[in-house]
Structures are given as C-alpha cells and as structure tokens.
Scaffold this active site. Sequence first.
Site, short mmCIF file in Angstrom:
data_model
loop_
_atom_site.label_atom_id
_atom_site.label_comp_id
_atom_site.label_asym_id
_atom_site.label_seq_id
_atom_site.Cartn_x
_atom_site.Cartn_y
_atom_site.Cartn_z
N LYS A 54 9.32 -3.32 -14.18
CA LYS A 54 8.46 -3.59 -13.04
C LYS A 54 8.11 -4.82 -12.76
O LYS A 54 8.06 -5.44 -11.48
CB LYS A 54 7.24 -2.59 -12.82
CG LYS A 54 7.51 -1.34 -12.73
CD LYS A 54 6.25 -0.32 -13.11
CE LYS A 54 6.85 1.31 -13.04
NZ LYS A 54 5.75 2.18 -13.31
N GLN A 98 -0.09 2.39 -15.87
CA GLN A 98 1.20 3.04 -16.32
C GLN A 98 0.51 4.27 -17.26
O GLN A 98 -0.31 4.00 -18.00
CB GLN A 98 1.79 2.03 -17.49
CG GLN A 98 3.17 2.61 -17.70
CD GLN A 98 4.11 2.95 -16.85
OE1 GLN A 98 4.48 2.06 -16.11
NE2 GLN A 98 4.78 3.87 -16.87
N ASP A 121 0.75 3.50 -6.26
CA ASP A 121 1.37 4.84 -6.80
C ASP A 121 1.18 6.16 -6.04
O ASP A 121 1.74 7.03 -6.33
CB ASP A 121 0.68 4.89 -8.31
CG ASP A 121 1.83 4.66 -9.42
OD1 ASP A 121 3.06 4.54 -9.04
OD2 ASP A 121 1.54 4.33 -10.67
#
Length: 297
Positions: A54, A98, A121
């Site tokens: 990422k 994460q 997200d």
Amino acid sequence: MPAALIDGKAFAAKLREQVGAAAAGFAAAAGRRPGLAVVLVGEDAASQVYVGAKHRATIAAGMESFEHRLPAATGEGELLALIAQLNADERVDGILVQLPLPAGLDEQAVIAAISPDKDVDGFHVINAGRLAVGQDGFVPCTPLGCMMLLQDRLGDLAGLEAVVVGRSNIVGKPMAQLLLAANATVTIAHSRTRDLPEVVRRADIVVAAVGRPEMIRGDWIKPGATVIDVGINRLPPAAGADKGRLVGDVEIAGAMTVAGAITPVPGGVGPMTIAVLLRNTLIAAHRNAGLPAPASL
Ligand code: NDP
C-alpha cells in the site's frame, strides 16, 4: 469455448494511472498532495506485506504516505490517541488500520474512532449505513473493485440473478448491497445455506468470498455466468517447494469450461483492492478540500 479471463491486473493498472493523473490535478489545485495514513500494529507477516504494498502504491500514485508501525503490545488508549491525531491532521485524507489487530485490541472500537470522512476502507458503521440506504460514503475496496470489473464486463446489471457466497462485513455484505443498488436480484449464501450448488446454479453472476480453496465447483456454474472469485487461499507446498500455490474459492479448471467469464487467482480481484483504496483516498482528499471529485472515478 472456454470462459474469458477478466484481467483485474490490467484494469487496476489503468485505474491507478487515472488516480495518479487526478492526484496531480488535486495537488495543483489544493497546494498539497492527497495523503493516506496506514497504521499497522504488531508483526503479522501477511499484514507487513500488504502495508508495504500500500505504501509503495500510494507513493507511485503521487500521494503522501504516512506509515505508523506500532509494537504488538500497544494499548488501545495509545492506538485511539494516534487515530485522534490522524483525524485532526489536515495532511491526512484517508486512514486505514490494517486488520486483523493483535488479540486484546477491540477492532470495532478502533474502526469507530476513525472519522467517517477519512474511513477510506469503508468499514465504519456510518459508511456501512450510508451504503445500505443509498447515500454517498466510502465503500469497502474489495467489493467496489469487484463491482467495477462486473460493470466493465456486463454493463447494466439490472434484473440479473446474482449470488454472493459469503456474508462478511468487508466483502459479502457490501458486495450484495452494491449489486442490489445496481438492480440485480441478489441472494446472499453462507455456511448455513441449504443446497448451495442449486443456489449457485441459478446465478448469472457468482461472487465467491468464502476463503475455502476451490469449494465452488465448475458444475455448479450456470453456462455463460460471470464469476468473480475473491478468495485467496494458499495450498500446502508440494514436496520440495517453499510455498504452496495460490488458488481461489472457485474450481477454476471446471468453471472455465462453463462460465462466460471469470477472474483468475492471482491477477483478478486481488490487484483491484489497492487501486480502489487509492481511488477512495483521492475522493476523500477532494471532499476534505471542498473540491469536486473527478466524475470519471
Ligand atoms: P470471512 O471468513 O470473514 O467470511 C467467509 C464467509 O464464507 C462467511 O460468511 C461464511 O459463512 C462463508 N462460508 C464459510 N464456509 C462456507 C461454506 N462451506 N459454504 C458457504 N459459505 C461458507 O472471509 P472474508 O469475507 O474476509 O474473505 C473471504 C475470502 O476473500 C478469503 O479467501 C480472503 O482471503 C479473500 N479476500 C480477498 C481480498 C482481496 O483483496 N482479493 C480482500 C478480502 C478478502 P458464515 O457467515 O455462515 O460463517
């Protein structure tokens, strides 16, 4: 005729290029680059790989990447304080924590602490709710990537029978919401579904998000159906090899002989996730700066 392979890698590369061009336009208009903060707690090996990927993709798209790597023993108070600081930081447009978090940290509480306007997200309940009622918000990256591939392949999905196998909050449920919003007739199947092969057989669109290697067999697929395989499963290594092969949730050899089109694993859905994350960050940057988001993305 064998099924067409849906090239998610090429689609994702094109999307990343478009995001890169739009990020340059944003920087010229706003006087700063879009910024994505990624928080990793602990040393989970797969998470380290994802976070590294990422970071590189964010930089390559001309965005600012803020990485925060915290030890596994980090307390929830410390993590929540970091999120509060990132919520207040004007250089940060998107925040991604994460998952999975180490045991002892409450994932729901941590996600709830992220500002919904920076939740690229799309996991915050506010964004899940916006998706459910048809308001603009952030949609989880993997299902949105699947939707882009489906619409690119099929155009209008109105009236098509779609079966989503899996009901997780990050893939199955948002996928079903997106298909419903696109006027497909949607069934969500899961581990308690009776006669899964018969349910899958009626689908014009199958989205497999189960996490079980090749569980969905080729002879369950309706001839000509479009199959999106979200699963990423590593098989045990063959004798003498370090790593096993990656396979999806669909038995690809069998499905190839009946489906109209299918995403391969790897190279199908996988590359879309990061590309959509960058796209969501770019949209967040425009909203946060009060600029109109590029319509083409
Ligand atoms: P979860 O484990 O959270 O959910 C799996 C779902 O599959 C559950 O709803 C479960 O049902 C259902 N299921 C399990 N066994 C069966 C069965 N025998 N029959 C029917 N349904 C079953 O997984 P995720 O949604 O997080 O991920 C799914 C897959 O997608 C994984 O392989 C993961 O690695 C991959 N993935 C890939 C991404 C990418 O970037 N390409 C991103 C995210 C995930 P129930 O609810 O009843 O338990």
